[in-house]
Design an enzyme around this catalytic site. Structure first.
Site, PDB file in Angstrom:
ATOM      1  CE1 TYR A 142      -6.507   3.199  12.345  1.00 56.26           C
ATOM      2  CE2 TYR A 142      -7.439   5.144  11.281  1.00 56.26           C
ATOM      3  CZ  TYR A 142      -6.355   4.335  11.566  1.00 56.26           C
ATOM      4  OH  TYR A 142      -5.117   4.671  11.068  1.00 56.26           O
ATOM      5  CE  LYS A 169      -4.002   4.669  14.288  1.00 61.81           C
ATOM      6  NZ  LYS A 169      -2.670   4.080  14.521  1.00 61.81           N
ATOM      7  CB  SER A 182      -4.944   8.356  11.953  1.00 55.95           C
ATOM      8  OG  SER A 182      -5.832   8.623  10.884  1.00 55.95           O
TER       9      SER A 182
HETATM   10  N1  NAP Z   1      -1.969   4.281   5.337  1.00 56.85           N
HETATM   11  C1  NAP Z   1      -2.651   5.313   5.806  1.00 56.85           C
HETATM   12  O1  NAP Z   1      -3.386   6.009   5.071  1.00 56.85           O
HETATM   13  C2  NAP Z   1      -2.534   5.696   7.250  1.00 56.85           C
HETATM   14  C3  NAP Z   1      -3.038   6.944   7.642  1.00 56.85           C
HETATM   15  C4  NAP Z   1      -2.939   7.329   8.975  1.00 56.85           C
HETATM   16  C5  NAP Z   1      -2.352   6.476   9.900  1.00 56.85           C
HETATM   17  N2  NAP Z   1      -1.878   5.272   9.485  1.00 56.85           N
HETATM   18  C6  NAP Z   1      -1.266   4.406  10.491  1.00 56.85           C
HETATM   19  O2  NAP Z   1       0.022   4.049  10.060  1.00 56.85           O
HETATM   20  C7  NAP Z   1       0.377   2.781  10.611  1.00 56.85           C
HETATM   21  C8  NAP Z   1       0.929   1.876   9.531  1.00 56.85           C
HETATM   22  O3  NAP Z   1      -0.053   1.684   8.527  1.00 56.85           O
HETATM   23  P1  NAP Z   1       0.291   1.227   7.026  1.00 56.85           P
HETATM   24  O4  NAP Z   1      -0.641   1.993   6.173  1.00 56.85           O
HETATM   25  O5  NAP Z   1       1.747   1.295   6.757  1.00 56.85           O
HETATM   26  O6  NAP Z   1      -0.196  -0.300   7.064  1.00 56.85           O
HETATM   27  P2  NAP Z   1       0.257  -1.575   6.178  1.00 56.85           P
HETATM   28  O7  NAP Z   1       0.911  -1.162   4.895  1.00 56.85           O
HETATM   29  O8  NAP Z   1      -0.949  -2.444   6.100  1.00 56.85           O
HETATM   30  O9  NAP Z   1       1.377  -2.274   7.077  1.00 56.85           O
HETATM   31  C9  NAP Z   1       1.040  -2.765   8.337  1.00 56.85           C
HETATM   32  C10 NAP Z   1       2.237  -3.460   8.943  1.00 56.85           C
HETATM   33  O10 NAP Z   1       1.914  -3.854  10.277  1.00 56.85           O
HETATM   34  C11 NAP Z   1       2.000  -5.291  10.402  1.00 56.85           C
HETATM   35  N3  NAP Z   1       0.944  -5.670  11.344  1.00 56.85           N
HETATM   36  C12 NAP Z   1      -0.391  -5.660  11.149  1.00 56.85           C
HETATM   37  N4  NAP Z   1      -1.040  -6.036  12.261  1.00 56.85           N
HETATM   38  C13 NAP Z   1      -0.081  -6.288  13.202  1.00 56.85           C
HETATM   39  C14 NAP Z   1      -0.105  -6.706  14.558  1.00 56.85           C
HETATM   40  N5  NAP Z   1      -1.258  -6.958  15.186  1.00 56.85           N
HETATM   41  N6  NAP Z   1       1.071  -6.860  15.213  1.00 56.85           N
HETATM   42  C15 NAP Z   1       2.252  -6.614  14.584  1.00 56.85           C
HETATM   43  N7  NAP Z   1       2.330  -6.216  13.292  1.00 56.85           N
HETATM   44  C16 NAP Z   1       1.178  -6.056  12.620  1.00 56.85           C
HETATM   45  C17 NAP Z   1       1.872  -5.803   8.969  1.00 56.85           C
HETATM   46  O11 NAP Z   1       2.458  -7.073   8.755  1.00 56.85           O
HETATM   47  P3  NAP Z   1       1.613  -8.451   8.979  1.00 56.85           P
HETATM   48  O12 NAP Z   1       0.315  -8.262   8.240  1.00 56.85           O
HETATM   49  O13 NAP Z   1       2.478  -9.527   8.457  1.00 56.85           O
HETATM   50  O14 NAP Z   1       1.426  -8.517  10.464  1.00 56.85           O
HETATM   51  C18 NAP Z   1       2.628  -4.726   8.209  1.00 56.85           C
HETATM   52  O15 NAP Z   1       4.028  -4.915   8.340  1.00 56.85           O
HETATM   53  C19 NAP Z   1      -0.879   2.273  11.338  1.00 56.85           C
HETATM   54  O16 NAP Z   1      -0.791   2.568  12.700  1.00 56.85           O
HETATM   55  C20 NAP Z   1      -1.994   3.090  10.714  1.00 56.85           C
HETATM   56  O17 NAP Z   1      -3.089   3.235  11.592  1.00 56.85           O
HETATM   57  C21 NAP Z   1      -1.953   4.862   8.193  1.00 56.85           C
END
Ligand code: NAP
Length: 251
Positions: free
Chosen positions: A154, A158, A141
């Site tokens: 967080y 990262k 991130s």
């Molecule tokens: N969105 C952003 O702005 C952003 C920016 C930078 C980095 N990221 C990174 O991108 C990645 C994905 O984020 P996202 O925004 O796509 O999140 P999201 O839409 O909330 O999706 C998260 C996914 O992970 C699953 N999950 C959550 N906790 C888990 C666990 N302990 N074990 C296994 N599965 C788990 C969730 O399903 P369940 O809830 O059913 O488990 C869901 O499928 C993360 O690493 C995040 O830090 C996101």
């Protein structure tokens, strides 16, 4: 189709960035094994990916060793290989100042965001990649690149993940490439608190004047997994609509 018949494990892929990566890889001929904690949403995701010929799901927590072992074993048994790994799961259950972070929660975040990533790589290396090669992408991130008030711990996890990416790249070369991507705000459930109700205002701080979509990140992850990126390893690639160019911070 450059990923034809390759098998990818994508953790945390029932929605958001993980599901978009799964869709991108399946569109390019790969078979995907997706994980998440909730069976029902995983089942819906598998259906949207075209069913078992293209995808199947295993429910569990990314930091659970038994879950990891069963996912890797099922991938090899069902599709015959584990060529690609996307460590997409990342958690951030807290918002506030670093000095107020509960040490137990901080430890859980390191377990899921960093140590589980290393363990997934190890499991895939042992089962397949050491003998046949492979490529890994970790979800870092921009919060890991510069101070991000409110999500500081967080961001620290990262930053550690990006460093771990580089260490793994050196340890596992030349058979396995390991890279990371560092997005700014991408419109998912996870990031809702960072933009919902004020998207235009937040987007106006980005030189490209918009927030990211899961598909933006999926394209970059696809590239890093593909042979097109065969001379790239150990890197964390920023994907942020230009946010960090003018000193913008997430948080
Ligand atoms: N969105 C952003 O702005 C952003 C920016 C930078 C980095 N990221 C990174 O991108 C990645 C994905 O984020 P996202 O925004 O796509 O999140 P999201 O839409 O909330 O999706 C998260 C996914 O992970 C699953 N999950 C959550 N906790 C888990 C666990 N302990 N074990 C296994 N599965 C788990 C969730 O399903 P369940 O809830 O059913 O488990 C869901 O499928 C993360 O690493 C995040 O830090 C996101």
């Amino acid at each position: 189709m450059s990923l034809q018949d390759r098998t990818a494990i994508i953790t945390g892929a029932s929605r958001g960035i993980g599901l978009a990566i799964a869709q991108r890889l399946v569109a390019d001929g790969a078979r995907v094994v997706i994980t998440g904690r909730t069976q029902e949403t995983l089942d819906q995701a598998v259906e949207s990916l075209g069913g078992r010929a293209h995808a199947f799901a295993v429910a569990g927590k990314a930091a659970d060793p038994e879950h990891r072992a069963s996912v890797v074993a099922a991938a090899v048994a069902t599709y015959g290989s584990v060529d690609l790994l996307v460590n997409n799961t990342g958690i951030n259950p807290i918002y506030g100042k670093l000095l107020d972070v509960d040490p137990a929660v901080a430890t859980k975040m390191v377990d899921t965001n960093v140590l589980a990533t290393i363990a997934w790589v190890k499991a895939c290396r042992d089962a397949w990649m050491r003998a046949h090669g492979g490529a890994v992408v970790n979800l870092s991130s921009v919060a890991g690149l510069a101070p991000s008030p409110g999500i500081g711990w967080y961001g620290a996890t990262k930053a550690m993940l990006s460093r771990v990416t580089a260490e793994l790249a050196v340890e596992l070369a030349p058979e396995i490439r390991v890279n990371a991507v560092a997005p700014a705000v991408v419109k998912t459930k996870f990031a809702g608190a960072l933009y919902e109700g004020r998207e235009d205002k937040v987007a106006s701080t980005y030189p490209l004047q918009r927030l990211g979509t899961p598909e933006d990140v999926a394209s970059l992850v696809w590239f890093l997994l593909s042979d097109e990126a065969s001379w790239i390893t150990g890197q964390t690639i920023t994907i942020d609509g230009g946010l960090t160019l003018n000193g913008g911070i997430v948080g």
